[in-house]
Motif scaffolding. Structure first.
Motif, PDB file in Angstrom:
ATOM      1  N   GLU A 129       0.823  -1.211   0.000  1.00  0.00           N
ATOM      2  CA  GLU A 129       0.000   0.000   0.000  1.00  0.00           C
ATOM      3  C   GLU A 129       0.860   1.266   0.000  1.00  0.00           C
ATOM      4  O   GLU A 129       0.541   2.242  -0.679  1.00  0.00           O
ATOM      5  N   LEU A 130       1.941   1.234   0.753  1.00  0.00           N
ATOM      6  CA  LEU A 130       2.835   2.398   0.784  1.00  0.00           C
ATOM      7  C   LEU A 130       3.488   2.612  -0.577  1.00  0.00           C
ATOM      8  O   LEU A 130       3.584   3.742  -1.065  1.00  0.00           O
ATOM      9  N   ARG A 131       3.915   1.522  -1.204  1.00  0.00           N
ATOM     10  CA  ARG A 131       4.518   1.653  -2.534  1.00  0.00           C
ATOM     11  C   ARG A 131       3.489   2.120  -3.561  1.00  0.00           C
ATOM     12  O   ARG A 131       3.809   2.839  -4.500  1.00  0.00           O
ATOM     13  N   GLY A 132       2.223   1.700  -3.365  1.00  0.00           N
ATOM     14  CA  GLY A 132       1.164   2.153  -4.260  1.00  0.00           C
ATOM     15  C   GLY A 132       0.957   3.649  -4.205  1.00  0.00           C
ATOM     16  O   GLY A 132       0.500   4.265  -5.171  1.00  0.00           O
ATOM     17  N   MET A 133       1.306   4.255  -3.065  1.00  0.00           N
ATOM     18  CA  MET A 133       1.227   5.709  -2.919  1.00  0.00           C
ATOM     19  C   MET A 133       2.562   6.370  -3.256  1.00  0.00           C
ATOM     20  O   MET A 133       2.724   7.583  -3.120  1.00  0.00           O
ATOM     21  N   GLY A 134       3.537   5.543  -3.683  1.00  0.00           N
ATOM     22  CA  GLY A 134       4.844   6.094  -4.038  1.00  0.00           C
ATOM     23  C   GLY A 134       5.796   6.231  -2.870  1.00  0.00           C
ATOM     24  O   GLY A 134       6.789   6.953  -2.945  1.00  0.00           O
ATOM     25  N   ILE A 135       5.509   5.520  -1.752  1.00  0.00           N
ATOM     26  CA  ILE A 135       6.356   5.593  -0.566  1.00  0.00           C
ATOM     27  C   ILE A 135       7.127   4.277  -0.446  1.00  0.00           C
ATOM     28  O   ILE A 135       6.535   3.225  -0.205  1.00  0.00           O
ATOM     29  N   ALA A 136       8.424   4.325  -0.618  1.00  0.00           N
ATOM     30  CA  ALA A 136       9.251   3.123  -0.523  1.00  0.00           C
ATOM     31  C   ALA A 136      10.151   3.237   0.703  1.00  0.00           C
ATOM     32  O   ALA A 136      11.062   4.064   0.750  1.00  0.00           O
ATOM     33  N   LEU A 137       9.862   2.418   1.735  1.00  0.00           N
ATOM     34  CA  LEU A 137      10.668   2.412   2.957  1.00  0.00           C
ATOM     35  C   LEU A 137      11.529   1.159   2.975  1.00  0.00           C
ATOM     36  O   LEU A 137      11.056   0.059   2.689  1.00  0.00           O
ATOM     37  N   ASP A 138      12.812   1.332   3.319  1.00  0.00           N
ATOM     38  CA  ASP A 138      13.732   0.196   3.341  1.00  0.00           C
ATOM     39  C   ASP A 138      13.410  -0.772   4.472  1.00  0.00           C
ATOM     40  O   ASP A 138      13.610  -1.979   4.342  1.00  0.00           O
ATOM     41  N   ASP A 139      12.911  -0.246   5.583  1.00  0.00           N
ATOM     42  CA  ASP A 139      12.712  -1.087   6.759  1.00  0.00           C
ATOM     43  C   ASP A 139      11.398  -0.749   7.449  1.00  0.00           C
ATOM     44  O   ASP A 139      11.267   0.299   8.084  1.00  0.00           O
ATOM     45  N   LEU A 140      10.404  -1.630   7.322  1.00  0.00           N
ATOM     46  CA  LEU A 140       9.109  -1.401   7.970  1.00  0.00           C
ATOM     47  C   LEU A 140       9.177  -1.680   9.467  1.00  0.00           C
ATOM     48  O   LEU A 140       8.220  -1.388  10.192  1.00  0.00           O
ATOM     49  N   GLU A 141      10.303  -2.240   9.936  1.00  0.00           N
ATOM     50  CA  GLU A 141      10.474  -2.506  11.361  1.00  0.00           C
ATOM     51  C   GLU A 141      10.921  -1.260  12.131  1.00  0.00           C
ATOM     52  O   GLU A 141      10.870  -1.234  13.361  1.00  0.00           O
ATOM     53  N   GLN A 142      11.375  -0.234  11.410  1.00  0.00           N
ATOM     54  CA  GLN A 142      11.854   0.949  12.110  1.00  0.00           C
ATOM     55  C   GLN A 142      10.684   1.649  12.808  1.00  0.00           C
ATOM     56  O   GLN A 142       9.559   1.667  12.302  1.00  0.00           O
ATOM     57  N   PRO A 143      10.925   2.191  14.008  1.00  0.00           N
ATOM     58  CA  PRO A 143       9.861   2.920  14.703  1.00  0.00           C
ATOM     59  C   PRO A 143       9.371   4.074  13.836  1.00  0.00           C
ATOM     60  O   PRO A 143      10.174   4.769  13.197  1.00  0.00           O
ATOM     61  N   ILE A 144       8.064   4.290  13.826  1.00  0.00           N
ATOM     62  CA  ILE A 144       7.526   5.338  12.961  1.00  0.00           C
ATOM     63  C   ILE A 144       8.016   6.721  13.412  1.00  0.00           C
ATOM     64  O   ILE A 144       8.083   7.657  12.618  1.00  0.00           O
ATOM     65  N   GLY A 145       8.413   6.819  14.690  1.00  0.00           N
ATOM     66  CA  GLY A 145       8.938   8.086  15.194  1.00  0.00           C
ATOM     67  C   GLY A 145      10.253   8.497  14.574  1.00  0.00           C
ATOM     68  O   GLY A 145      10.665   9.648  14.681  1.00  0.00           O
ATOM     69  N   THR A 146      10.956   7.529  13.913  1.00  0.00           N
ATOM     70  CA  THR A 146      12.232   7.866  13.276  1.00  0.00           C
ATOM     71  C   THR A 146      12.030   8.422  11.867  1.00  0.00           C
ATOM     72  O   THR A 146      12.982   8.886  11.245  1.00  0.00           O
ATOM     73  N   LEU A 147      10.799   8.354  11.357  1.00  0.00           N
ATOM     74  CA  LEU A 147      10.521   8.925  10.039  1.00  0.00           C
ATOM     75  C   LEU A 147      10.395  10.430  10.140  1.00  0.00           C
ATOM     76  O   LEU A 147      10.121  10.985  11.210  1.00  0.00           O
ATOM     77  N   SER A 148      10.556  11.104   9.016  1.00  0.00           N
ATOM     78  CA  SER A 148      10.360  12.547   8.996  1.00  0.00           C
ATOM     79  C   SER A 148       8.873  12.853   9.146  1.00  0.00           C
ATOM     80  O   SER A 148       8.015  11.973   8.954  1.00  0.00           O
ATOM     81  N   GLY A 149       8.575  14.100   9.471  1.00  0.00           N
ATOM     82  CA  GLY A 149       7.175  14.497   9.609  1.00  0.00           C
ATOM     83  C   GLY A 149       6.384  14.271   8.340  1.00  0.00           C
ATOM     84  O   GLY A 149       5.232  13.818   8.381  1.00  0.00           O
ATOM     85  N   GLY A 150       7.002  14.545   7.205  1.00  0.00           N
ATOM     86  CA  GLY A 150       6.331  14.342   5.927  1.00  0.00           C
ATOM     87  C   GLY A 150       6.044  12.879   5.658  1.00  0.00           C
ATOM     88  O   GLY A 150       4.962  12.519   5.176  1.00  0.00           O
ATOM     89  N   GLN A 151       7.014  12.013   5.986  1.00  0.00           N
ATOM     90  CA  GLN A 151       6.820  10.571   5.776  1.00  0.00           C
ATOM     91  C   GLN A 151       5.723  10.021   6.669  1.00  0.00           C
ATOM     92  O   GLN A 151       4.916   9.184   6.259  1.00  0.00           O
ATOM     93  N   ARG A 152       5.664  10.501   7.927  1.00  0.00           N
ATOM     94  CA  ARG A 152       4.609  10.032   8.834  1.00  0.00           C
ATOM     95  C   ARG A 152       3.228  10.450   8.320  1.00  0.00           C
ATOM     96  O   ARG A 152       2.273   9.670   8.404  1.00  0.00           O
ATOM     97  N   GLN A 153       3.127  11.657   7.806  1.00  0.00           N
ATOM     98  CA  GLN A 153       1.863  12.093   7.213  1.00  0.00           C
ATOM     99  C   GLN A 153       1.463  11.166   6.077  1.00  0.00           C
ATOM    100  O   GLN A 153       0.298  10.791   5.941  1.00  0.00           O
ATOM    101  N   CYS A 154       2.440  10.788   5.264  1.00  0.00           N
ATOM    102  CA  CYS A 154       2.148   9.958   4.092  1.00  0.00           C
ATOM    103  C   CYS A 154       1.734   8.545   4.483  1.00  0.00           C
ATOM    104  O   CYS A 154       0.877   7.943   3.835  1.00  0.00           O
ATOM    105  N   VAL A 155       2.336   8.011   5.556  1.00  0.00           N
ATOM    106  CA  VAL A 155       1.913   6.706   6.057  1.00  0.00           C
ATOM    107  C   VAL A 155       0.462   6.778   6.527  1.00  0.00           C
ATOM    108  O   VAL A 155      -0.345   5.881   6.252  1.00  0.00           O
TER     109      VAL A 155
END
Length: 283
Positions: free
Chosen positions: A145-171
């Motif tokens: 689903e994330l890739r379908g929105m154009g979001i490619a994350l290397d590690d889905l195990e990483q805490p969401i708090g380590t993502l940037s504010g923009g990436q968290r919005q997109c998730v």
């Protein structure tokens, strides 16, 4: 460069040929003797971004609460797919495909991305009472689903708090789309972000629109609104000051309405009376 915007002629044809997903007609909300919103008309179409702009206290929060099912309107009509509705809770709104993404994003910073994606709606496997989390399927679904929105994350195990504010919005946007949102309400998604991260969020707003969602983009930033918006509504003190399609308004006009042209003219006049203030160079 901002997100690519759809063809305005195609957008106008879409508006004419399809009924709104969500529509307010003369809608308002009073809290006792306090009238927070009055006489608001708003139409949200599939594959369109409707921007609602306004300063603090303009009525944006009240509008969100009505559409998302937190509060009932006390005047006018609220229609979904052409049928009048009166929601008792956000669950009623979700059942109709209306999802709100608030500034706090309802995420748990220390949990992995995939856990946050399915927070409250976890997938399980196995017979009861031995059911357990289906971690592999949740990770696979979240990644797809994330890739379908154009979001490619290397590690889905990483805490969401380590993502940037923009990436968290997109998730949060991708999560709402996965769970059946047809109308997506975004509450000031770029308010606390820098220029680069705001651009990331605007790109995914455009992606949600291109997937056929009706997007309500709440913001106080006319520049962000104009980059992705198809229709613009400006609220002031609980009433609708402006409602215009993209082809009928310029960014300068939108900014002037948002800033309060009349108030600025009055302020300039008052500043002219103050010694040492040169108003000749002011807009």
């Amino acid at each position: 460069m901002g997100p690519a915007h759809g063809d305005p002629e195609v957008s106008e044809m879409t508006d004419q040929n399809t009924a709104p997903l969500v529509e307010l007609r003369g809608a308002g909300k009073s809290y006792g003797t306090v009238r927070a919103l009055h006489g608001v008309d708003l139409a949200v179409h599939a594959g369109r971004v409707t921007c609602v702009l306004g300063d603090n206290g303009a009525g944006k929060s009240t509008l969100i609460k009505i559409i998302s099912g937190l509060h009932r309107h006390t005047e006018g009509e609220f229609l979904v797919d052409g049928e009048p509705v009166r929601f008792d809770s956000p669950r009623d709104a979700l059942a109709k495909g209306i999802a709100a993404v608030y500034q706090d994003l309802a995420t748990i910073p220390l949990m992995p991305v995939w856990r946050n994606f399915f927070l409250g709606s976890e997938l399980t496997k196995g017979p009861w009472p031995l059911r357990r989390l289906d971690i592999a399927r949740m990770k696979e679904t979240a990644d797809r689903e994330l890739r379908g929105m154009g979001i490619a994350l290397d590690d889905l195990e990483q805490p969401i708090g380590t993502l940037s504010g923009g990436q968290r919005q997109c998730v949060a946007i991708a999560r709402a789309v996965h769970f059946g949102a047809r109308v997506l309400i975004l509450d000031e998604p770029t308010a606390a972000l820098g220029v680069k991260q705001s651009g990331v969020v605007l790109k995914y707003i455009a992606a949600a629109r291109d997937r056929g969602l009706g997007v309500i983009f709440i913001t106080h930033n006319p520049h962000h609104a104009y980059m992705v918006g198809d229709n613009f509504s400006v609220l002031r003190l609980g009433t609708l000051e402006l409602s215009a399609a993209r082809g009928d308004i310029t960014l300068e006009d939108l900014t002037n309405h948002m800033a309060g042209g009349a108030e600025l003219a009055t302020l300039k006049h008052e500043l002219a009376q103050v010694r040492g203030v040169d108003t000749a160079e002011l807009p």
